[in-house]
Design a protein around this motif. Structure first.
Motif, PDB file in Angstrom:
ATOM      1  N   ILE A  95     -44.084 -78.122  54.916  1.00 59.12           N
ATOM      2  CA  ILE A  95     -44.492 -76.969  55.748  1.00 59.12           C
ATOM      3  C   ILE A  95     -43.417 -75.889  55.714  1.00 59.12           C
ATOM      4  N   LEU A  96     -42.148 -76.312  55.850  1.00 55.55           N
ATOM      5  CA  LEU A  96     -41.050 -75.338  55.847  1.00 55.55           C
ATOM      6  C   LEU A  96     -40.939 -74.619  54.510  1.00 55.55           C
ATOM      7  N   TRP A  97     -41.076 -75.392  53.422  1.00 55.97           N
ATOM      8  CA  TRP A  97     -40.959 -74.767  52.102  1.00 55.97           C
ATOM      9  C   TRP A  97     -42.046 -73.704  51.933  1.00 55.97           C
ATOM     10  N   VAL A  98     -43.263 -74.034  52.340  1.00 56.14           N
ATOM     11  CA  VAL A  98     -44.360 -73.057  52.242  1.00 56.14           C
ATOM     12  C   VAL A  98     -44.049 -71.830  53.093  1.00 56.14           C
ATOM     13  N   MET A  99     -43.607 -72.056  54.335  1.00 61.93           N
ATOM     14  CA  MET A  99     -43.307 -70.931  55.234  1.00 61.93           C
ATOM     15  C   MET A  99     -42.108 -70.126  54.752  1.00 61.93           C
ATOM     16  N   ALA A 100     -41.176 -70.810  54.021  1.00 60.12           N
ATOM     17  CA  ALA A 100     -39.986 -70.111  53.534  1.00 60.12           C
ATOM     18  C   ALA A 100     -40.222 -69.442  52.180  1.00 60.12           C
ATOM     19  N   SER A 101     -41.281 -69.836  51.486  1.00 59.48           N
ATOM     20  CA  SER A 101     -41.530 -69.311  50.136  1.00 59.48           C
ATOM     21  C   SER A 101     -42.559 -68.184  50.117  1.00 59.48           C
ATOM     22  N   PHE A 102     -43.205 -67.935  51.244  1.00 58.63           N
ATOM     23  CA  PHE A 102     -44.213 -66.869  51.317  1.00 58.63           C
ATOM     24  C   PHE A 102     -43.969 -66.028  52.560  1.00 58.63           C
ATOM     25  N   PRO A 115     -45.638 -62.341  54.890  1.00 59.67           N
ATOM     26  CA  PRO A 115     -46.824 -61.512  55.120  1.00 59.67           C
ATOM     27  C   PRO A 115     -46.814 -60.242  54.251  1.00 59.67           C
ATOM     28  N   GLY A 116     -47.996 -59.762  53.956  1.00 63.07           N
ATOM     29  CA  GLY A 116     -48.141 -58.483  53.237  1.00 63.07           C
ATOM     30  C   GLY A 116     -47.495 -58.508  51.871  1.00 63.07           C
ATOM     31  N   ASN A 117     -46.896 -57.373  51.521  1.00 62.69           N
ATOM     32  CA  ASN A 117     -46.264 -57.257  50.195  1.00 62.69           C
ATOM     33  C   ASN A 117     -44.736 -57.224  50.307  1.00 62.69           C
ATOM     34  N   ARG A 118     -44.186 -57.897  51.311  1.00 63.35           N
ATOM     35  CA  ARG A 118     -42.733 -57.891  51.508  1.00 63.35           C
ATOM     36  C   ARG A 118     -41.997 -58.448  50.298  1.00 63.35           C
ATOM     37  N   PHE A 119     -42.474 -59.577  49.771  1.00 65.15           N
ATOM     38  CA  PHE A 119     -41.794 -60.205  48.637  1.00 65.15           C
ATOM     39  C   PHE A 119     -41.844 -59.304  47.403  1.00 65.15           C
ATOM     40  N   LYS A 144     -35.470 -62.585  50.671  1.00 64.46           N
ATOM     41  CA  LYS A 144     -36.834 -63.130  50.714  1.00 64.46           C
ATOM     42  C   LYS A 144     -36.987 -64.137  51.860  1.00 64.46           C
ATOM     43  N   LEU A 145     -35.967 -64.980  52.023  1.00 61.12           N
ATOM     44  CA  LEU A 145     -36.027 -65.984  53.084  1.00 61.12           C
ATOM     45  C   LEU A 145     -36.129 -65.321  54.458  1.00 61.12           C
ATOM     46  N   GLU A 146     -35.357 -64.265  54.665  1.00 57.38           N
ATOM     47  CA  GLU A 146     -35.396 -63.575  55.963  1.00 57.38           C
ATOM     48  C   GLU A 146     -36.743 -62.907  56.207  1.00 57.38           C
ATOM     49  N   ASN A 147     -37.440 -62.534  55.154  1.00 64.48           N
ATOM     50  CA  ASN A 147     -38.740 -61.873  55.301  1.00 64.48           C
ATOM     51  C   ASN A 147     -39.923 -62.832  55.160  1.00 64.48           C
ATOM     52  N   SER A 148     -39.628 -64.122  54.998  1.00 64.73           N
ATOM     53  CA  SER A 148     -40.696 -65.127  54.909  1.00 64.73           C
ATOM     54  C   SER A 148     -41.229 -65.425  56.309  1.00 64.73           C
ATOM     55  N   VAL A 199     -41.049 -68.233  57.903  1.00 64.35           N
ATOM     56  CA  VAL A 199     -40.054 -68.979  58.661  1.00 64.35           C
ATOM     57  C   VAL A 199     -38.933 -68.052  59.122  1.00 64.35           C
ATOM     58  N   GLY A 200     -38.587 -67.074  58.287  1.00 68.55           N
ATOM     59  CA  GLY A 200     -37.559 -66.116  58.676  1.00 68.55           C
ATOM     60  C   GLY A 200     -38.005 -65.254  59.852  1.00 68.55           C
ATOM     61  N   ILE A 201     -39.249 -64.829  59.819  1.00 62.75           N
ATOM     62  CA  ILE A 201     -39.790 -64.016  60.914  1.00 62.75           C
ATOM     63  C   ILE A 201     -39.796 -64.809  62.223  1.00 62.75           C
ATOM     64  N   LEU A 202     -40.215 -66.094  62.131  1.00 63.74           N
ATOM     65  CA  LEU A 202     -40.209 -66.955  63.324  1.00 63.74           C
ATOM     66  C   LEU A 202     -38.786 -67.139  63.842  1.00 63.74           C
ATOM     67  N   GLY A 203     -37.852 -67.369  62.918  1.00 61.98           N
ATOM     68  CA  GLY A 203     -36.457 -67.558  63.317  1.00 61.98           C
ATOM     69  C   GLY A 203     -35.883 -66.327  63.999  1.00 61.98           C
ATOM     70  N   HIS A 204     -36.155 -65.145  63.438  1.00 59.78           N
ATOM     71  CA  HIS A 204     -35.657 -63.903  64.043  1.00 59.78           C
ATOM     72  C   HIS A 204     -36.317 -63.631  65.396  1.00 59.78           C
ATOM     73  N   TRP A 205     -37.565 -64.110  65.563  1.00 58.53           N
ATOM     74  CA  TRP A 205     -38.274 -63.909  66.832  1.00 58.53           C
ATOM     75  C   TRP A 205     -37.605 -64.683  67.978  1.00 58.53           C
ATOM     76  N   ILE A 206     -37.126 -65.920  67.677  1.00 61.08           N
ATOM     77  CA  ILE A 206     -36.492 -66.716  68.739  1.00 61.08           C
ATOM     78  C   ILE A 206     -34.979 -66.493  68.813  1.00 61.08           C
ATOM     79  N   GLU A 207     -34.428 -65.737  67.859  1.00 63.04           N
ATOM     80  CA  GLU A 207     -32.975 -65.581  67.800  1.00 63.04           C
ATOM     81  C   GLU A 207     -32.355 -64.987  69.067  1.00 63.04           C
ATOM     82  N   PRO A 208     -32.976 -63.990  69.721  1.00 59.94           N
ATOM     83  CA  PRO A 208     -32.355 -63.452  70.941  1.00 59.94           C
ATOM     84  C   PRO A 208     -32.103 -64.514  72.009  1.00 59.94           C
ATOM     85  N   ALA A 209     -32.972 -65.522  72.089  1.00 67.40           N
ATOM     86  CA  ALA A 209     -32.809 -66.552  73.119  1.00 67.40           C
ATOM     87  C   ALA A 209     -31.669 -67.508  72.799  1.00 67.40           C
TER      88      ALA A 209
END
Length: 704
Positions: free
Chosen positions: A527-534, A536-540, A569-573, A575-585
């Protein structure tokens, strides 16, 4: 498979019943649950000398037919119900040959139920060494049953026992030397008439325990209750009178059968050792010294095998990227599944060493002394010595330890034990501690003896134990009850550990760790590999266009450019988006978004943090990066501060978070099952998460 006979093993705790069960059944056994109850049901199968097949049922250990816990109540539930799937054709009652009188109390009760029975005197070699001589022929004649002497531990007499089972006829054992009818004649006769039985003792036990017997309808339960009230049946007084009568009778049975030739020196060695090992000062000092040596060995002895495993997985990944066709499937297998499994397999040596030591401490009898020593401390914080058993078991896993709390009769003690046991650092936390300690604590000796990393690991375990004791103290005043708690425990004699058993425990626990954790890790890694390898949109696509000119320049090395592109790419995947979303906490705790992802995934299982880091850093490193996961983590830098991500402050904060946080779905589920509701698991999840956050926050803010 047609079974010819069912054999039930019955006996007191610490009589070697489980060892005998393993001897009789070998690997041909399974564990389930008794119908409608969450008590483990161990069954196995064995071949008898005449070729017949027997099913062996290992009933929970109990000192008498009067239960003090849910587990103990199972014994009479099974023996009272002929329609029960576990009802035996033959009972094998295991007794400790060195303590016959106490063990025969249970024998005389079970025998009076009128089921065919064999008496097995276990540890006969030890009792003879201590100077106890037993006339087996005379004992068999007086009791009217076959008596077999064995040593299950040393595999002595097992064939004789199988032959005795083969020779057993279906004639019921009818001793009834103690006339229980005189204890409550009107009530007993009324039950006999109602149930159409001629067995006085069965009728008496129904009066005592009918609430536990699920085969009675509600109407029958009410009628039995009416008989109790009509004849003023006083259960506790009658139990006491019966016990006194049985011991008096057993005294005459054993007179002249058992002789002691070394009564003065029988327990001399044990007593000398206990005077030191359970001393109120030296006992605790020795226990702490043993603990430190265990954790020191976990680091010192596992260094080379861990390095071999780590190098092996790095080699497999490197070869895979060099020789397998490039593409999504190869990346999934190597950077997802293999990387995740590598993060688990690397800790097998340390898991094996930990369980080897625990097995040795249990086998020698020392663990029982630790329980005894801790009783005084436990009683001051609202628990008793029985709470120590699940809490020490928590060093392995909280799930079976919480189930072990069923043996605690007092409701308040049981609830508090369940609530604090997950604070004890389990084996799932060990990979997290070891990974972080290896990143922030140097591997060096203090005073030429103490390994700093081993000392740090011991401190983390002590932190969990101290937290559990303090939380128990708080709950002692919050949770109210009028029940009183008692602690009764039999200390086994000291023995040499069975090294075959130690090796088997190491293998079994390591295998369980790999397979149970492995299933979770593989699922999460995919699951993580899929979330980290793709993403949204045309970011990659935009990131690839951004770095295309640099990669097209063949006059310059492209390794650094590929690493930068992989990181972006990882930061824009996803999993990266989810990680940045919870990062402030989690930023106030010193964590970046990658650690945040690890915190989320490890709720499935704490050790998943390691597999998550392995997967994320594998994806982040790119195909050309052949460094190990720990090397990548050690070299990772915070983009905002320019400082290492895994600084001393962050490492301590992260370990404290894992020391206190629940982070385990299985534990939540077992607490729900054991407390029969969501109230206590929710309270537990909330208070442990709050403790973890606050402790991690304070640690990071003070140390940064």
């Amino acid at each position: 498979m047609g079974l010819d006979i069912k054999v039930a093993l019955v006996g007191n705790p610490n009589t070697g019943k489980s060892t005998l069960f393993n001897r009789l059944t070998g690997l041909n056994q399974k564990i389930g649950n008794f119908p409608g109850i969450t008590v483990d049901k161990k069954t196995g199968f064995m071949k008898l000398p005449d070729g017949k097949e027997a099913e062996v049922i290992d009933l929970p250990g109990t000192y008498s037919l009067y239960p003090k816990s849910n587990d103990e109540s199972i014994v009479f539930q099974v023996l009272a119900d002929k329609t029960n799937s576990s009802f035996p054709d033959v009972i094998v009652l295991i007794a400790d040959a060195s303590n016959l009188k106490r063990n025969l109390l249970l024998f005389s009760q079970v025998a009076d139920l009128g089921i065919p029975m064999i008496l097995v005197l276990n540890m006969i070699d030890l009792s003879e060494k201590q100077g106890t001589k037993i006339n087996l022929i005379e004992l068999a004649q007086r009791l009217g049953v076959q008596v077999v002497s064995i040593s299950a531990r040393n595999n002595i007499g097992i064939d004789k026992l199988k032959q005795a089972i083969t020779n057993m006829n279906k004639v019921a054992t009818q001793l009834q030397d103690v006339d229980v009818n005189v204890l409550a004649p009107e009530a007993i006769n009324a039950i006999k008439s109602k149930l159409n039985t001629d067995n006085d003792y069965y009728a008496l036990q129904v009066l005592h325990q009918h609430e536990y017997l699920g085969f009675f309808t509600q109407q029958e339960q009410n009628e039995i209750e009416e008989i109790e009230q009509a004849h003023h049946f006083e259960s506790s007084k009658i139990q006491a009178a019966e016990t006194i009568a049985r011991y008096k009778h057993l005294g005459s049975v054993l007179s002249g059968v058992v002789t002691e030739t070394k009564t003065t020196e029988k327990f001399a060695t044990n007593n000398k050792l206990d005077a030191i090992l359970t001393h109120k000062v030296w006992g605790f000092a020795i226990f702490l010294f043993i603990l430190f040596n265990i954790f020191n060995a976990i680091f010192a002895w596992s260094t080379y095998p861990m390095a071999w495993i780590e190098s092996g997985f790095s080699f497999v990944t490197e070869v895979g990227h060099n020789y397998l066709p490039q593409g999504m499937l190869t990346d999934l297998v190597l950077d997802g599944v293999i990387a995740g499994l590598g993060g688990i397999f690397i800790f097998i040596p340390q898991i094996a060493i930990l369980f080897a030591f625990i097995s040795v401490l249990e086998d020698t009898g020392y663990m029982a002394r630790v329980t005894f020593m801790m009783d005084k401390i436990m009683s001051k914080v609202g628990l008793n010595g029985k709470s120590v058993v699940p809490m020490i078991g928590g060093l392995a896993c909280a799930v079976p330890s919480i189930m072990a709390a069923r043996n605690i009769e007092n409701w308040k003690d049981r609830i508090i034990t369940i609530m604090v046991t997950p604070l004890i650092s389990c084996s799932a936390r060990l990979p997290v501690y070891i990974l972080i300690i290896s990143l922030i604590i140097p591997s060096q000796k203090v005073l030429g003896i103490f390994n700093l990393q081993g000392l740090a690991l011991m401190v983390m375990y002590l932190v969990g134990i101290i937290a559990a004791v303090l939380v128990a103290l708080v709950m002692k005043f919050i949770i109210k009850t009028k029940e009183r708690a008692y602690f009764i425990m039999e200390l086994p004699i000291y023995r040499m550990p069975r090294w075959k058993n130690v090796l088997f425990t190491m293998y079994e626990k390591s295998k369980t760790f790999v397979f149970e954790a492995g299933k979770v890790i593989i699922a999460i890694s995919i699951i993580l590999w899929v979330m980290a390898s793709f993403g949204p949109g045309n970011r990659f696509e935009n990131i690839e266009k951004k770095y295309a000119p640099a990669l097209a320049d063949t006059t310059k090395p492209t390794t650094h450019i590929e690493t930068l592109m992989a990181s972006e790419k990882l930061e824009n995947s996803y999993v990266g988006i989810l990680g940045h979303w919870i990062e402030p906490a989690i930023r106030p705790l010193g964590y970046d978004w990658k650690i945040g992802i690890g915190l989320i995934t490890s709720f499935a299982a704490r050790e998943a943090f390691v597999g998550t880091m392995a997967t994320i850093y594998s994806v982040d490193g790119g195909d050309e990066d052949t460094s190990t996961i720990r090397e990548r983590m050690a070299s990772s830098v915070n983009n905002q501060t320019g400082l290492p991500v895994y600084s001393f402050a962050t490492g301590i904060s992260l370990m404290l978070f894992y020391a206190f946080a629940m982070q385990c779905m299985s534990t939540v589920a077992i607490v729900y099952r054991e407390t029969k509701g969501w109230k206590w698991p929710i309270i537990q999840l909330v208070y442990m998460t709050a403790m973890a956050y606050v402790a991690a926050l304070i640690a990071y803010q003070l140390l940064k």
